[in-house]
Scaffold this motif. Structure first.
Motif, PDB file in Angstrom:
ATOM      1  N   GLY A 112       0.786  -1.230   0.000  1.00  0.00           N
ATOM      2  CA  GLY A 112       0.000   0.000   0.000  1.00  0.00           C
ATOM      3  C   GLY A 112       0.813   1.273   0.000  1.00  0.00           C
ATOM      4  N   SER A 113       2.093   1.203   0.283  1.00  0.00           N
ATOM      5  CA  SER A 113       2.901   2.421   0.285  1.00  0.00           C
ATOM      6  C   SER A 113       3.437   2.680  -1.123  1.00  0.00           C
ATOM      7  CB  SER A 113       4.064   2.290   1.268  1.00  0.00           C
ATOM      8  OG  SER A 113       4.961   1.295   0.838  1.00  0.00           O
ATOM      9  N   ASP A 114       3.601   3.930  -1.452  1.00  0.00           N
ATOM     10  CA  ASP A 114       4.126   4.300  -2.764  1.00  0.00           C
ATOM     11  C   ASP A 114       5.014   5.521  -2.578  1.00  0.00           C
ATOM     12  OD1 ASP A 114       4.720   4.955  -5.328  1.00  0.00           O
ATOM     13  OD2 ASP A 114       2.667   5.035  -6.058  1.00  0.00           O
ATOM     14  N   ASN A 115       6.314   5.332  -2.685  1.00  0.00           N
ATOM     15  CA  ASN A 115       7.274   6.416  -2.443  1.00  0.00           C
ATOM     16  C   ASN A 115       7.877   6.966  -3.724  1.00  0.00           C
ATOM     17  OD1 ASN A 115       7.362   6.439   0.554  1.00  0.00           O
ATOM     18  ND2 ASN A 115       7.968   4.318   0.243  1.00  0.00           N
ATOM     19  N   ARG A 116       7.244   6.656  -4.868  1.00  0.00           N
ATOM     20  CA  ARG A 116       7.766   7.153  -6.136  1.00  0.00           C
ATOM     21  C   ARG A 116       7.504   8.646  -6.309  1.00  0.00           C
ATOM     22  NH1 ARG A 116       4.544   3.700 -10.282  1.00  0.00           N
ATOM     23  NH2 ARG A 116       2.937   4.317  -8.776  1.00  0.00           N
ATOM     24  N   GLU A 117       8.410   9.314  -7.016  1.00  0.00           N
ATOM     25  CA  GLU A 117       8.211  10.702  -7.435  1.00  0.00           C
ATOM     26  C   GLU A 117       7.820  10.660  -8.917  1.00  0.00           C
ATOM     27  OE1 GLU A 117       7.364  13.979  -8.102  1.00  0.00           O
ATOM     28  OE2 GLU A 117       8.331  14.116  -6.130  1.00  0.00           O
ATOM     29  N   LEU A 118       6.611  11.119  -9.236  1.00  0.00           N
ATOM     30  CA  LEU A 118       6.078  10.989 -10.594  1.00  0.00           C
ATOM     31  C   LEU A 118       6.179  12.271 -11.425  1.00  0.00           C
ATOM     32  CD1 LEU A 118       2.873   8.868  -9.788  1.00  0.00           C
ATOM     33  CD2 LEU A 118       5.159   8.076 -10.451  1.00  0.00           C
TER      34      LEU A 118
END
Length: 223
Positions: A112-118
């Motif tokens: 559930g975590s998402d640490n991407r920079e989009l």
């Protein structure tokens, strides 16, 4: 550091001008058509899991002038580029910057975590908005090594340099495909340059390259 092929030795560059001279862990470096090196992203030191609060957002430009060269500090990027960020040269001479893991954290772990920079940013060197940039009207799509080939340009008479840059591929702040090769060339006529491709595959490994022609320090769009 600078490498001198004649003496086969390394020497320090001139001092950086960026205040504090941060380490720039996980930074990206991009060779520009001018031969200058654009440096972006990274964090200052690896302590504490490389938090974004240690992000280095100022850009830097290394100019390979005579001797030890020189450094220029550039404006700040809006986005911290931490671990897993990339920077690539575009055909128009700008640099595309993207990616990152916020605070260097893994994405989707735990679930559930998402640490991407989009978000994506573009760096525009001074030459990008220069008036009357030279143009390449025609260049071959494939050239073997050690062969003369023609480049058509309405500014052929004013061209002072012809370079080819291998298309980059970045991972973990390292671009192993990146290289710039300055080509021998001559003025064939008012609208044509005749350039000599690199002598062998050691100098220019087979693959995709962009050709740029330069009038002084102003490059064309790459072909």
């Amino acid at each position: 550091m600078l490498f001198d092929y004649a003496s086969k030795s390394w020497s320090p560059t001139a001092p950086r001008t960026l205040a504090g001279k941060p380490e720039r862990i996980d930074a990206c470096n991009v060779i520009l058509p001018t031969g200058e090196i654009f440096v972006c992203g990274g964090t200052n030191g690896a302590g504490g899991g490389k938090p974004d609060t240690n992000g280095v957002q100022d850009g830097e430009l290394f100019k390979p002038d005579a001797g030890a060269g020189s450094w220029v500090t550039l404006p700040k990027a809006q986005i911290v580029r931490n671990y897993h960020s990339v920077a690539l040269l575009m055909p128009d001479g700008r640099v595309w910057t993207a990616g990152s893991n916020k605070n260097s954290a893994r994405s989707f772990d735990p679930a559930g975590s998402d640490n991407r920079e989009l978000r994506v940013e573009l760096f525009e060197p001074d030459y990008f908005s220069a008036p009357n940039r030279p143009a390449i009207d025609q260049a071959p799509g494939h050239v073997p090594c050690a062969m003369w080939f023609d480049i058509k340009s309405p500014q052929a008479a004013s061209i002072t340099k012809v370079v080819m840059i291998r298309n980059g591929s970045v991972t973990h702040a390292f671009n192993g495909d990146q290289r710039l090769i300055e080509l021998e060339f001559k003025h064939k006529d008012a609208n044509t340059l005749r350039a000599l491709s690199p002598p062998n595959n050691n100098i220019a490994p087979p693959g995709d390259y962009m050709i740029f022609i330069l009038a002084g320090n102003i490059p064309s769009v790459g072909k």
